[in-house]
Write a protein that holds these residues in place. Structure first.
Motif, PDB file in Angstrom:
ATOM      1  N   THR A   1     -37.139 -33.705   4.528  1.00  0.00           N
ATOM      2  CA  THR A   1     -37.636 -32.872   3.581  1.00  0.00           C
ATOM      3  C   THR A   1     -37.686 -31.577   4.055  1.00  0.00           C
ATOM      4  N   ALA A   2     -37.731 -31.015   5.271  1.00  0.00           N
ATOM      5  CA  ALA A   2     -37.690 -30.049   5.668  1.00  0.00           C
ATOM      6  C   ALA A   2     -36.355 -29.344   5.578  1.00  0.00           C
ATOM      7  N   GLN A   3     -35.581 -30.136   5.878  1.00  0.00           N
ATOM      8  CA  GLN A   3     -34.184 -29.637   5.913  1.00  0.00           C
ATOM      9  C   GLN A   3     -33.717 -29.321   4.529  1.00  0.00           C
ATOM     10  N   ALA A   4     -34.005 -30.119   3.574  1.00  0.00           N
ATOM     11  CA  ALA A   4     -33.644 -29.939   2.245  1.00  0.00           C
ATOM     12  C   ALA A   4     -34.430 -28.572   1.638  1.00  0.00           C
ATOM     13  N   LEU A   5     -35.711 -28.302   2.095  1.00  0.00           N
ATOM     14  CA  LEU A   5     -36.235 -26.992   1.666  1.00  0.00           C
ATOM     15  C   LEU A   5     -35.775 -25.856   2.303  1.00  0.00           C
ATOM     16  N   SER A   6     -35.241 -25.955   3.584  1.00  0.00           N
ATOM     17  CA  SER A   6     -34.614 -24.763   4.474  1.00  0.00           C
ATOM     18  C   SER A   6     -33.302 -24.465   3.532  1.00  0.00           C
ATOM     19  N   GLU A   7     -32.344 -25.435   3.158  1.00  0.00           N
ATOM     20  CA  GLU A   7     -31.311 -25.394   2.446  1.00  0.00           C
ATOM     21  C   GLU A   7     -31.388 -24.741   1.132  1.00  0.00           C
ATOM     22  N   ARG A   8     -32.323 -25.091   0.270  1.00  0.00           N
ATOM     23  CA  ARG A   8     -32.679 -24.622  -0.727  1.00  0.00           C
ATOM     24  C   ARG A   8     -32.953 -22.948  -0.797  1.00  0.00           C
ATOM     25  N   LEU A   9     -33.992 -22.905   0.313  1.00  0.00           N
ATOM     26  CA  LEU A   9     -34.308 -21.452   0.464  1.00  0.00           C
ATOM     27  C   LEU A   9     -33.423 -20.454   0.895  1.00  0.00           C
ATOM     28  N   GLU A  10     -32.717 -21.046   1.919  1.00  0.00           N
ATOM     29  CA  GLU A  10     -31.506 -20.306   2.648  1.00  0.00           C
ATOM     30  C   GLU A  10     -30.589 -19.687   1.356  1.00  0.00           C
ATOM     31  N   GLY A  11     -30.325 -20.640   0.241  1.00  0.00           N
ATOM     32  CA  GLY A  11     -29.209 -20.176  -0.582  1.00  0.00           C
ATOM     33  C   GLY A  11     -29.919 -19.360  -1.677  1.00  0.00           C
ATOM     34  N   LEU A  12     -31.190 -19.063  -1.696  1.00  0.00           N
ATOM     35  CA  LEU A  12     -31.660 -18.236  -2.716  1.00  0.00           C
ATOM     36  C   LEU A  12     -31.102 -16.722  -2.855  1.00  0.00           C
ATOM     37  N   ARG A  13     -30.754 -16.391  -3.925  1.00  0.00           N
ATOM     38  CA  ARG A  13     -30.625 -14.830  -4.268  1.00  0.00           C
ATOM     39  C   ARG A  13     -30.998 -14.465  -5.361  1.00  0.00           C
ATOM     40  N   ILE A  14     -31.795 -13.436  -5.417  1.00  0.00           N
ATOM     41  CA  ILE A  14     -32.505 -12.966  -6.727  1.00  0.00           C
ATOM     42  C   ILE A  14     -31.953 -11.562  -7.026  1.00  0.00           C
ATOM     43  N   SER A  15     -31.618 -11.288  -8.084  1.00  0.00           N
ATOM     44  CA  SER A  15     -31.200  -9.904  -8.568  1.00  0.00           C
ATOM     45  C   SER A  15     -32.532  -9.388  -9.525  1.00  0.00           C
ATOM     46  N   ALA A  16     -32.493  -8.094  -9.525  1.00  0.00           N
ATOM     47  CA  ALA A  16     -33.671  -7.277 -10.343  1.00  0.00           C
ATOM     48  C   ALA A  16     -33.165  -5.899 -10.714  1.00  0.00           C
ATOM     49  N   ALA A  17     -33.418  -5.405 -11.992  1.00  0.00           N
ATOM     50  CA  ALA A  17     -32.968  -3.950 -12.173  1.00  0.00           C
ATOM     51  C   ALA A  17     -34.630  -3.226 -12.510  1.00  0.00           C
ATOM     52  N   ASP A  18     -34.324  -2.054 -12.447  1.00  0.00           N
ATOM     53  CA  ASP A  18     -35.385  -1.373 -12.700  1.00  0.00           C
ATOM     54  C   ASP A  18     -35.638  -1.166 -14.317  1.00  0.00           C
ATOM     55  N   GLY A  19     -36.799  -0.743 -14.656  1.00  0.00           N
ATOM     56  CA  GLY A  19     -36.799  -0.838 -16.245  1.00  0.00           C
ATOM     57  C   GLY A  19     -36.078   0.410 -17.066  1.00  0.00           C
ATOM     58  N   ASN A  20     -35.528   1.364 -16.139  1.00  0.00           N
ATOM     59  CA  ASN A  20     -34.787   2.406 -16.933  1.00  0.00           C
ATOM     60  C   ASN A  20     -32.930   2.047 -16.815  1.00  0.00           C
ATOM     61  N   GLY A  21     -32.640   1.148 -16.321  1.00  0.00           N
ATOM     62  CA  GLY A  21     -31.340   0.571 -16.357  1.00  0.00           C
ATOM     63  C   GLY A  21     -30.387   1.377 -15.234  1.00  0.00           C
ATOM     64  N   LEU A  22     -31.060   1.944 -14.145  1.00  0.00           N
ATOM     65  CA  LEU A  22     -30.192   2.777 -13.310  1.00  0.00           C
ATOM     66  C   LEU A  22     -29.792   1.967 -12.159  1.00  0.00           C
ATOM     67  N   VAL A  23     -30.366   0.895 -11.788  1.00  0.00           N
ATOM     68  CA  VAL A  23     -30.057   0.283 -10.634  1.00  0.00           C
ATOM     69  C   VAL A  23     -30.245  -1.185 -10.620  1.00  0.00           C
ATOM     70  N   GLU A  24     -29.550  -2.140  -9.950  1.00  0.00           N
ATOM     71  CA  GLU A  24     -29.852  -3.394  -9.788  1.00  0.00           C
ATOM     72  C   GLU A  24     -29.756  -4.032  -8.502  1.00  0.00           C
ATOM     73  N   VAL A  25     -30.579  -4.546  -7.832  1.00  0.00           N
ATOM     74  CA  VAL A  25     -30.653  -4.928  -6.373  1.00  0.00           C
ATOM     75  C   VAL A  25     -30.622  -6.440  -6.147  1.00  0.00           C
ATOM     76  N   THR A  26     -29.984  -7.043  -5.255  1.00  0.00           N
ATOM     77  CA  THR A  26     -30.052  -8.695  -4.959  1.00  0.00           C
ATOM     78  C   THR A  26     -30.600  -8.862  -3.725  1.00  0.00           C
ATOM     79  N   ILE A  27     -31.380  -9.412  -3.672  1.00  0.00           N
ATOM     80  CA  ILE A  27     -32.107  -9.848  -1.931  1.00  0.00           C
ATOM     81  C   ILE A  27     -31.797 -11.527  -1.705  1.00  0.00           C
ATOM     82  N   ASP A  28     -31.948 -11.648  -0.638  1.00  0.00           N
ATOM     83  CA  ASP A  28     -32.269 -13.000  -0.063  1.00  0.00           C
ATOM     84  C   ASP A  28     -33.665 -13.529  -0.076  1.00  0.00           C
ATOM     85  N   SER A  29     -33.817 -14.683   0.397  1.00  0.00           N
ATOM     86  CA  SER A  29     -35.056 -15.556   0.209  1.00  0.00           C
ATOM     87  C   SER A  29     -35.995 -14.866   1.098  1.00  0.00           C
ATOM     88  N   SER A  30     -35.707 -13.973   2.238  1.00  0.00           N
ATOM     89  CA  SER A  30     -36.680 -13.459   3.013  1.00  0.00           C
ATOM     90  C   SER A  30     -36.827 -11.876   2.668  1.00  0.00           C
TER      91      SER A  30
END
Length: 128
Positions: A28-57
């Protein structure tokens, strides 16, 4: 009457059960680690100037600017990056929470400890 752990058959069964629980927890811990490790999140500001992508940390892995940054002050661009980064980190926290609940179970003590570590890491990177 013999104590359960002093009886060889009971002792072997106890150890098999214990090993099974440890093996399941490790998987279970290994499965959790793999799921979190592959996580990438992208978000943009409200004015459409920039989009960033972060990892799970919460570490910034990419940033993309739109042509609109040419029409605003550098300070506004800086604020846009920080805004998008904050949005991404909040979303990463929520998605991580869901992944932990799905993988470990919503009432898992270990899951709550891991969630606290993830949230602390996401907040900690925001302070750098």
């Amino acid at each position: 009457m013999t104590e359960p752990l002093l009886d060889p058959d009971s002792s072997r069964e106890y150890l098999r059960d214990w090993k099974g629980r440890v093996d399941r927890a490790a998987a279970t811990a290994q499965a959790l680690s793999e799921r979190l490790e592959g996580l990438r999140i992208s978000a943009a500001d409200g004015n459409g100037l920039v989009e960033v992508t972060i990892d799970s940390s919460g570490v910034l892995v990419s940033v993309a600017f739109t042509e609109r940054i040419q029409r605003v002050a550098p300070e506004a661009v800086s604020r846009a990056v920080m805004t998008a980064l904050g949005i991404a980190r909040r979303e990463a926290a929520e998605i991580s929470r869901r992944i932990i609940d799905e993988t470990m179970g919503p009432g898992s003590t270990a899951g709550r400890v891991i969630e606290e570590q993830v949230l602390r890491q996401l907040r900690g990177t925001a302070d750098e």
